[in-house]
Structure formats: structure tokens, C-alpha cells
Enzyme design. Structure first.
Site, PDB file in Angstrom:
ATOM      1  N   GLN A 163      46.198  33.881  45.925  1.00 22.55           N
ATOM      2  CA  GLN A 163      46.329  32.538  45.330  1.00 22.55           C
ATOM      3  C   GLN A 163      47.332  31.648  46.069  1.00 22.55           C
ATOM      4  O   GLN A 163      47.027  30.514  46.415  1.00 22.55           O
ATOM      5  CB  GLN A 163      46.742  32.660  43.867  1.00 22.55           C
ATOM      6  N   GLU A 205      48.133  22.726  44.087  1.00 23.18           N
ATOM      7  CA  GLU A 205      49.589  22.594  44.180  1.00 23.18           C
ATOM      8  C   GLU A 205      50.019  21.976  45.502  1.00 23.18           C
ATOM      9  O   GLU A 205      51.204  22.010  45.837  1.00 23.18           O
ATOM     10  CB  GLU A 205      50.256  23.956  43.976  1.00 23.18           C
ATOM     11  N   ASP A 242      51.610  35.105  46.261  1.00 23.38           N
ATOM     12  CA  ASP A 242      51.223  35.389  44.883  1.00 23.38           C
ATOM     13  C   ASP A 242      49.776  35.850  44.940  1.00 23.38           C
ATOM     14  O   ASP A 242      48.868  35.048  45.159  1.00 23.38           O
ATOM     15  CB  ASP A 242      51.380  34.156  43.989  1.00 23.38           C
ATOM     16  N   GLU A 285      53.903  38.630  44.530  1.00 20.63           N
ATOM     17  CA  GLU A 285      53.810  38.421  43.077  1.00 20.63           C
ATOM     18  C   GLU A 285      52.484  38.972  42.561  1.00 20.63           C
ATOM     19  O   GLU A 285      51.448  38.820  43.221  1.00 20.63           O
ATOM     20  CB  GLU A 285      53.922  36.917  42.806  1.00 20.63           C
ATOM     21  N   ASP A 312      54.441  38.187  37.084  1.00 22.49           N
ATOM     22  CA  ASP A 312      54.155  36.886  36.457  1.00 22.49           C
ATOM     23  C   ASP A 312      53.222  37.128  35.272  1.00 22.49           C
ATOM     24  O   ASP A 312      53.678  37.292  34.141  1.00 22.49           O
ATOM     25  CB  ASP A 312      53.548  35.930  37.498  1.00 22.49           C
ATOM     26  N   LYS A 337      58.434  31.124  33.361  1.00 20.43           N
ATOM     27  CA  LYS A 337      57.750  29.867  33.048  1.00 20.43           C
ATOM     28  C   LYS A 337      57.906  29.648  31.551  1.00 20.43           C
ATOM     29  O   LYS A 337      57.368  30.433  30.754  1.00 20.43           O
ATOM     30  CB  LYS A 337      56.263  29.988  33.378  1.00 20.43           C
TER      31      LYS A 337
HETATM   32  O1  LIG Z   1      50.295  31.965  39.124  1.00 20.73           O
HETATM   33  C1  LIG Z   1      51.261  31.202  39.241  1.00 20.73           C
HETATM   34  O2  LIG Z   1      52.350  31.661  39.542  1.00 20.73           O
HETATM   35  C2  LIG Z   1      51.139  29.729  38.931  1.00 20.73           C
HETATM   36  C3  LIG Z   1      51.789  28.889  39.980  1.00 20.73           C
HETATM   37  O3  LIG Z   1      51.288  29.132  41.266  1.00 20.73           O
HETATM   38  O4  LIG Z   1      49.795  29.360  38.755  1.00 20.73           O
HETATM   39  P1  LIG Z   1      49.255  28.965  37.285  1.00 20.73           P
HETATM   40  O5  LIG Z   1      50.169  27.906  36.750  1.00 20.73           O
HETATM   41  O6  LIG Z   1      47.843  28.512  37.496  1.00 20.73           O
HETATM   42  O7  LIG Z   1      49.349  30.219  36.468  1.00 20.73           O
HETATM   43 MG   LIG Z   2      51.613  33.782  39.610  1.00 16.93          MG
END
Ligand SMILES: O=C(O)[C@@H](CO)OP(=O)(O)O
Ligand SMILES: [Mg+2]
Length: 432
Positions: A163, A205, A242, A285, A312, A337
């Protein structure tokens, strides 16, 4: 009382993907105002807080209008009269009012916007920036940024399996210099991409839209971009990935479409470990799906002394999942997050849990963002050490990088760049 919450307003705004989202505005009795806007992920963990979003049942089905109504009709009266400085009491009230483990009744987007707006209002009432309000007299560091060069996966029509292809400059010496170095790598990558074929714009992004025949070709071009920009790959500038493996499989089977391969968890671990041996990778990640701790643990056991392994989707900013992952030795770093869990206080608890295990911590944006710059303040005020926002060239990302430059300027001679020290101890030692 100056800090008493007077009114809470909700409104619908739009995010960087042109989708509706929630803004909350908190007004205190003394006149201070705080605002915050909920971001939104595309590659989301199943254990995340659930937003009320437009777009059908997968997003809660009831829509942002309902989330806004919940702010006005339920949250506003419940918080009226509370002291905005008591963030944990405010957040506990939000959690109790919602009454579900996933904030799905009020909407994760309603709850997170209000929680962050209260934080903003409290700092405004004290007439200090949010980072200063959070840190009080404690020392803080400018975070080490991880910045996207190519976007892939769910953010680019699945043009690559991986990703986020990012770079990190732990020895840059300052946050400002880290941005300059990364910009040079980003430009170099654009020139190399143009040689491969017509440039096809940027992903969600801001990273270059990927046009590669294999995942390894993407890693080759990224390594060459660092070199072409005049930096030594693996010495000055490192690759950070990631994998977002949740999007590639369920733990039993993973499928790399670009490489036309399907594999089990053990083979997925071997694939990721192999990449870290062949490329100058310092951080990985989500190398495995959200509930596949065995594969996370296999990767961490093999490379965790020299490569950061971030959770994550596997952690979703939940302290109890950090504890479970720590017991399994499944990661050595946590992505943080706020909207994955829904409140500032709970996100801080997840960060504290990760830190207590000696892990690295990274405050992160979502792929759907806005001009809200709160996360820059969280990264500094919590002294997270690392900061992930996406790329250059999209203003919802630049707003955060630029805010960090303002914070660096405000700290002046006291601006300490976290650099290699942001990683868990063995990795930091291997870098110095
Ligand atoms: O996976 C992630 O870490 C985020 C940022 O790249 O993506 P998303 O907000 O789509 O989960
Ligand atoms: Mg991620």
C-alpha cells in the site's frame, strides 16, 4: 467558569476524497472555540471504531447526516457544563453515552470530532498551541517523518499489492531537513517513473500513482530514487513499507496479485523478510492480517532487531490489543490513529501501552483527510517520535507537514529531532 463547555455544534464538511465527513465545534463559556474534523480510512481494520458514513452498510449505512444530528441532539447536552480541560472525563462521558465497544451508535466520526474539538478548545482557552497544552513542561521532540513516494493498494486501485512505499531520513538532523531530503527523493522518483511510461497522477495520499510490473520493480525504482537524489540508500535514507496485508488475505491465504502468487502466512512472512534482506528497508507495517499474530510474530522474531515492525490494523489503537500483541511479541511499534478508537484519551492509552513495552510509536493520518492539523500537535505533544501523513503535493497532507514546520520554528533552539532515537532500542542502536 471559563473552561466550561457551553455548546457543541456538528456540521457536515467534505474530505480529501470528496466524501462527507463530520466537523465538531466546541464553544466554552469563556469564549474559546475548538474545531476538529473526522478523517476516514480506506484500508480499515475490522476492530476499528465504526463511523456513520454514506455509502451503504459497510460504512454503517445511516450516513454522516445522522452523525451530525447525534452531535447536536445527544452529545451537546451530555457535555454541556463539563470542564474542557478534563479530557479524560469528557471522553469517558462520550464512551458511556455511546454505550457500544465500537462507537457505532453515535458514530466513530461524531465521537472523534467532538473529542478532538474539546482538546482544541481547552488549549485555546489557555492561549497555548495544542502540542504545548499536551506536553505541559515535559520535553518534546520533532518527529521522524515517514513520507510516501508511491501509493498503492486500496489507495491506488490496487495497482500494487503493497500500500505505502515510503522513505525515512533518521539522520537528517532536523524535521525541516528531513522534508527537504524526502522532496528530492520524491522528485527523483517522478523522473524515473516518467521514463517507465506516462505519469498517471498521484494516489489518495499524494504518492506517485504506481505503474509497475511487480512489487520488486517498485522497490527497485524506490531504491534508485534515493540514489538518484544523491543519498545513500540504507545509510542516509531508508525505505519504509506499509504492506497493509489485511487487504491481501485473511491470515490463512495471502494473494500478491502483481506477482501472481498465493501463499500461507509462513510464506508471506518469508516474502516480507526477503524484501528486508534485499532492499534498504528500516520499517514494515502490517506484514500480516489483523488477526494473524503468528505471522506478525514470525516476522518480528526474524527481523525485529534491525527493522521496525508496526502494528496498524492488527492493533487499531486499542490498548488491550497492544497488550495481546506485546505478549505474542508480534510488533515493536504501534501506529496511533485517534479515529480507530474514537477518543483522544483512549488513543493516548494505546500509545502509553506501546511505549511501556519499549516500542516505537507513530502518530498517523488516514487516507481520507482534511485541512485539520490536530495530529501534528498530537505527534509533538505526546512525543510520539514518528509521524506518518502520506506524501507531498496534496494540501491535506502539506497542511500537517507545514504545521510541523511552524512547531519546529516555535521550539527554536530547543527543537530536538527524534531521528533514529524514535525507533525501539535495538533498531536505534543498530542505526547509530
Ligand atoms: O493503512 C494506513 O496506515 C492508512 C494510511 O496510509 O491508510 P487508511 O487510512 O486507508 O487505513
Ligand atoms: Mg496501515
Amino acid at each position: 467558569m471559563t473552561h466550561r463547555i457551553d455548546t457543541v455544534i456538528g456540521r457536515q464538511l467534505w474530505d480529501s476524497r470528496g466524501r462527507p465527513t463530520v466537523e465538531a465545534e466546541v464553544r466554552l463559556a469563556g469564549g474559546a472555540i475548538g474545531r476538529a474534523i473526522a478523517p476516514a480510512g480506506a484500508s480499515r481494520g475490522a476492530h476499528e471504531a465504526i463511523d456513520l458514513r454514506d455509502g451503504g452498510a459497510a460504512f454503517g449505512g445511516m450516513g454522516v447526516a445522522q452523525a451530525v444530528a447525534n452531535v447536536m441532539r445527544e452529545i451537546a447536552p451530555a457535555l454541556a457544563g463539563m470542564d474542557a480541560r478534563d479530557q479524560s472525563a469528557v471522553d469517558a462521558a462520550l464512551v458511556a453515552l455511546d454505550g457500544t465497544p465500537t462507537k457505532q451508535r453515535l458514530g466513530g466520526n461524531a465521537v472523534v470530532a467532538v473529542s478532538m474539538a474539546v482538546l482544541h478548545a481547552a488549549a485555546a482557552a489557555e492561549a497555548v498551541p495544542v502540542w504545548r497544552w499536551l506536553a505541559q513542561d515535559r520535553a518534546v521532540r520533532l518527529p521522524l517523518p515517514e513520507i510516501q513516494i508511491f501509493g498503492g493498494g486500496a489507495h491506488a486501485g490496487r495497482r500494487t499489492d503493497i500500500q505505502d512505499f515510503m522513505v525515512m531520513a533518521p539522520h537528517a538532523g532536523s524535521f525541516r531537513r528531513a522534508l527537504e531530503i524526502t522532496d528530492e527523493v520524491y522528485r527523483a522518483a517522478g523522473r524515473l517513473m516518467a521514463e517507465l511510461g506516462p505519469l498517471a497522477g498521484v494516489a489518495d495520499e499524494g504518492g506517485w500513482w504506481p505503474n509497475f510490473a511487480s512489487n520488486e520493480q517498485a522497490l527497485d525504482v524506490l531504491t534508485r530514487s534515493i540514489d538518484t537524489a544523491g543519498y545513500r540508500p540504507g545509510e542516509d535514507v531508508f525505505i519504509s513499507l506499509d504492506i497493509a496485508a489485511n487487504e491481501l488475505g485473511n491470515g490463512a491465504t495471502y494473494r500478491l496479485a502483481l506477482d501472481d502468487r498465493a501463499m500461507n502466512g509462513a510464506a508471506m512472512a518469508e516474502t516480507v523478510i526477503g524484501w528486508t534482506q534485499r532492499y534498504p528497508i528500516i520499517s514494515v507495517e502490517d506484514p500480516a492480517a489483523q488477526d494473524d499474530l503468528a505471522t506478525m510474530t514470525a516476522v518480528t522474531a526474524a527481523i525485529g532487531d534491525r527493522v521496525q515492525v508496526i502494528g496498524d490494523d492488527v492493533l487499531v489503537t486499542r490498548a488491550e490489543r497492544v497488550e495481546t500483541a506485546a505478549a505474542a511479541k508480534a510488533c515493536n511499534a504501534a501506529l496511533i490513529k485517534v479515529n480507530q478508537i474514537g477518543t483522544v484519551t483512549e488513543a493516548k492509552a494505546a500509545l502509553d501501552a506501546a511505549r511501556a513495552h519499549g516500542w516505537g510509536t507513530i502518530v498517523s493520518a488516514r487516507s481520507g483527510e482534511t485541512e485539520d492539523v490536530m495530529i501534528a500537535h498530537l505527534a509533538v505533544g505526546w512525543d510520539a517520535g514518528q509521524f506518518k501523513v502520506g506524501s507531498f503535493t496534496r494540501s491535506e497532507r502539506m497542511a500537517k507537514w507545514n504545521e510541523m514546520l511552524r512547531i519546529e520554528e516555535a521550539l527554536g533552539a530547543r527543537a530536538d529531532y527524534a531521528g533514529a532515537g524514535a525507533f525501539a532500542a535495538p533498531i536505534a542502536a543498530a542505526l547509530t
